[in-house]
Design a protein around this motif. Structure first.
Motif, PDB file in Angstrom:
ATOM      1  N   PRO A 314       0.793  -1.232   0.000  1.00 31.96           N
ATOM      2  CA  PRO A 314       0.000   0.000   0.000  1.00 31.96           C
ATOM      3  C   PRO A 314       0.827   1.285   0.000  1.00 31.96           C
ATOM      4  O   PRO A 314       0.282   2.362  -0.249  1.00 31.96           O
ATOM      5  CB  PRO A 314      -0.834  -0.110   1.280  1.00 31.96           C
ATOM      6  N   LEU A 315       2.132   1.189   0.287  1.00 28.14           N
ATOM      7  CA  LEU A 315       2.948   2.403   0.318  1.00 28.14           C
ATOM      8  C   LEU A 315       2.914   3.138  -1.009  1.00 28.14           C
ATOM      9  O   LEU A 315       2.968   4.371  -1.056  1.00 28.14           O
ATOM     10  CB  LEU A 315       4.399   2.059   0.681  1.00 28.14           C
ATOM     11  N   ASN A 316       2.793   2.401  -2.108  1.00 26.00           N
ATOM     12  CA  ASN A 316       2.758   3.044  -3.422  1.00 26.00           C
ATOM     13  C   ASN A 316       1.590   4.007  -3.548  1.00 26.00           C
ATOM     14  O   ASN A 316       1.703   5.040  -4.211  1.00 26.00           O
ATOM     15  CB  ASN A 316       2.664   1.975  -4.524  1.00 26.00           C
ATOM     16  N   GLN A 317       0.458   3.676  -2.912  1.00 23.74           N
ATOM     17  CA  GLN A 317      -0.704   4.559  -2.983  1.00 23.74           C
ATOM     18  C   GLN A 317      -0.489   5.830  -2.155  1.00 23.74           C
ATOM     19  O   GLN A 317      -0.913   6.915  -2.551  1.00 23.74           O
ATOM     20  CB  GLN A 317      -1.951   3.813  -2.499  1.00 23.74           C
ATOM     21  N   PHE A 318       0.182   5.695  -1.018  1.00 23.69           N
ATOM     22  CA  PHE A 318       0.444   6.865  -0.181  1.00 23.69           C
ATOM     23  C   PHE A 318       1.504   7.780  -0.796  1.00 23.69           C
ATOM     24  O   PHE A 318       1.500   8.986  -0.558  1.00 23.69           O
ATOM     25  CB  PHE A 318       0.894   6.427   1.209  1.00 23.69           C
ATOM     26  N   PHE A 319       2.434   7.197  -1.562  1.00 27.35           N
ATOM     27  CA  PHE A 319       3.534   7.981  -2.127  1.00 27.35           C
ATOM     28  C   PHE A 319       3.395   8.228  -3.626  1.00 27.35           C
ATOM     29  O   PHE A 319       4.357   8.592  -4.279  1.00 27.35           O
ATOM     30  CB  PHE A 319       4.875   7.290  -1.834  1.00 27.35           C
ATOM     31  N   HIS A 320       2.192   8.045  -4.153  1.00 26.34           N
ATOM     32  CA  HIS A 320       1.979   8.330  -5.572  1.00 26.34           C
ATOM     33  C   HIS A 320       2.301   9.804  -5.830  1.00 26.34           C
ATOM     34  O   HIS A 320       2.002  10.667  -4.995  1.00 26.34           O
ATOM     35  CB  HIS A 320       0.530   8.028  -5.950  1.00 26.34           C
ATOM     36  N   PRO A 321       2.926  10.116  -6.990  1.00 23.47           N
ATOM     37  CA  PRO A 321       3.307  11.512  -7.266  1.00 23.47           C
ATOM     38  C   PRO A 321       2.158  12.509  -7.211  1.00 23.47           C
ATOM     39  O   PRO A 321       2.387  13.694  -6.976  1.00 23.47           O
ATOM     40  CB  PRO A 321       3.886  11.434  -8.684  1.00 23.47           C
ATOM     41  N   LYS A 322       0.921  12.041  -7.399  1.00 18.23           N
ATOM     42  CA  LYS A 322      -0.215  12.962  -7.409  1.00 18.23           C
ATOM     43  C   LYS A 322      -0.779  13.262  -6.014  1.00 18.23           C
ATOM     44  O   LYS A 322      -1.599  14.164  -5.865  1.00 18.23           O
ATOM     45  CB  LYS A 322      -1.331  12.404  -8.298  1.00 18.23           C
ATOM     46  N   VAL A 323      -0.348  12.495  -5.011  1.00 16.56           N
ATOM     47  CA  VAL A 323      -0.901  12.681  -3.660  1.00 16.56           C
ATOM     48  C   VAL A 323      -0.528  14.070  -3.139  1.00 16.56           C
ATOM     49  O   VAL A 323       0.654  14.413  -3.062  1.00 16.56           O
ATOM     50  CB  VAL A 323      -0.385  11.589  -2.702  1.00 16.56           C
ATOM     51  N   PRO A 324      -1.508  14.897  -2.752  1.00 19.90           N
ATOM     52  CA  PRO A 324      -1.237  16.279  -2.348  1.00 19.90           C
ATOM     53  C   PRO A 324      -0.958  16.471  -0.866  1.00 19.90           C
ATOM     54  O   PRO A 324      -0.970  17.598  -0.368  1.00 19.90           O
ATOM     55  CB  PRO A 324      -2.533  16.998  -2.753  1.00 19.90           C
ATOM     56  N   ALA A 325      -0.734  15.389  -0.136  1.00 21.54           N
ATOM     57  CA  ALA A 325      -0.400  15.467   1.286  1.00 21.54           C
ATOM     58  C   ALA A 325       0.860  14.650   1.528  1.00 21.54           C
ATOM     59  O   ALA A 325       1.157  13.714   0.789  1.00 21.54           O
ATOM     60  CB  ALA A 325      -1.548  14.935   2.143  1.00 21.54           C
TER      61      ALA A 325
END
Length: 406
Positions: A314-325
């Motif tokens: 799941p780390l990939n979802q938290f660190f996706h380039p589009k994540v604004p937080a």
């Protein structure tokens, strides 16, 4: 490159500053004075329910400006306690969702709706009359947000927390019907513990429905966004649901990934860990794509997944380039390494960017044991990452400061 792994006998560098990212000492108020003698520099203290919100505020004021034990930045807060205000999912059933009503529901209305409310938010359908009688009159979610906002404004460095989602927990049985061993009439309350906790009671079969938990966490995340405060998140078997909630709130605010060709043509907004540059998709006026947005967003700027127990994927979802937080992950000895070793947590710590790792005690009593657990988890993280104790402690201190203060 030669490993810098610390040895067990290496002296621990408390003088650098060790910061507890998540703890609950107000659950044992008799231990609060022990904070004065602790080696830890600062405790990030969580509120979880009605009974401890004001206690956390009072303890923060008691230790305001009292941190002299670490090398603090000249422009950083030097409070010994950073307060956090929020409602934990374990107590979310005690909240009546009146956010779709024109005004907060008053006490008389909430009292009249008590039985219906608990039958609506608990599953399976509750038929335990003793438990229904013992459960408190629910509080207004609108009023809860208003009171939390006031506390956050009173404490300019305060966080929102502990909030979250939990698919596994069950509410405790009534005091009158079962004790910790499940036998009739054996429950007793420990007067040294702040009221409201399970405090040894056996668990009932009733869980809080996920749609209700989602409603409670969303309004608290939006409040954190409104005031631009970091958040400490609880997630048990709910990492996918947490991602879904966050994605819903930051929809339309995602970062725009800039290609290498675009990056070469002009300046860009750097983002750590990605190898690509990104820029906001929103601006205040909508007419200047390069303008930095200052309008409050409906999600927090920084998030800590506390005592993260999920896998690496799941780390990939938290660190996706589009994540604004900016998302951080904290680890504790009591949750992540209860037996001294945990391959899953070790793999996560190894996979994380070094500037997104935090440490915590996650215990309910201040004092020597809290210090011991902090030292244990710092040593564990340093060993996993191959850091020297001095380097690792400094990295973890810098991470905490950036998480809390931005």
């Amino acid at each position: 490159m030669q490993s810098e792994k610390p040895t067990a006998s290496e002296p621990f560098p408390w003088e650098i500053g060790v910061f507890d990212a998540h703890c609950h000492p107000t659950d044992t108020m008799s231990s609060i004075d022990d904070i004065k003698a602790m080696k830890a520099a600062t405790l990030t203290v969580m509120a979880t329910r009605e009974q401890d919100q004001e206690l956390v505020s009072q303890v923060a004021l008691q230790f305001k400006g009292s941190n002299q034990s670490s090398e603090q930045d000249s422009d950083a807060c030097n409070d010994r306690v950073i307060p956090c205000f929020g409602w934990h999912p374990w107590f979310s059933h005690q909240i009546f969702d009146d956010t779709k009503h024109d005004e907060p529901r008053d006490g008389e209305y909430l009292a009249s709706m008590k039985i219906e409310h608990y039958k609506n938010v608990l599953a399976p359908l509750i038929d335990d009359e003793d438990l229904l009688h013992e459960l408190p009159v629910p509080c207004s979610l609108v009023d809860l947000v208003s009171r939390t906002r006031a506390r956050l404004q009173k404490h300019p460095y305060a966080l929102v927390g502990e909030i979250g989602l939990d698919k596994t927990f069950r509410i405790p049985k009534a005091w009158s019907s079962a004790g910790s061993d499940g036998n009739e009439n054996t429950a007793s309350s420990d007067s040294s513990i702040t009221p409201g906790t399970r405090n040894g009671r056996a668990l009932s079969p009733y869980r809080v429905k996920m749609d209700h938990q989602r409603a409670v966490i969303k309004v608290q995340l939006r409040l954190a966004g409104e005031l631009q405060r970091p958040v400490s998140l609880h997630s048990v078997q709910a990492h996918g649901a947490i991602i879904e909630v966050l994605q819903e709130l930051w929809a339309g605010y995602e970062k725009k990934v800039i290609s290498n060709r675009q990056r070469k043509r002009g300046s860009s907004v750097p983002r750590a860990h990605e190898g690509e540059d990104v820029s906001p998709t929103h601006s205040n006026e909508g007419s200047d794509s390069d303008k930095i947005e200052t309008k409050p967003k409906p999600f927090p700027p920084r998030i800590c997944m506390h005592s993260y127990s999920g896998p690496v994927d799941p780390l990939n979802q938290f660190f996706h380039p589009k994540v604004p937080a900016d998302v951080y992950f904290s680890f504790s000895a009591v949750i992540n390494f209860p037996d001294g070793a945990n391959a899953k947590s070790s793999n996560v710590i190894s996979a994380l960017p070094e500037d997104r790792i935090l440490v915590e005690s996650d215990i309910h009593c201040a004092g020597q044991r809290m210090d011991d657990l902090l030292e244990q988890i710092v040593r564990q993280v340093c060993d996993i990452r191959g850091w020297s104790l001095e380097r690792g402690t400094q990295i973890l201190a810098d991470n905490w400061k950036r998480f809390v203060f931005g």
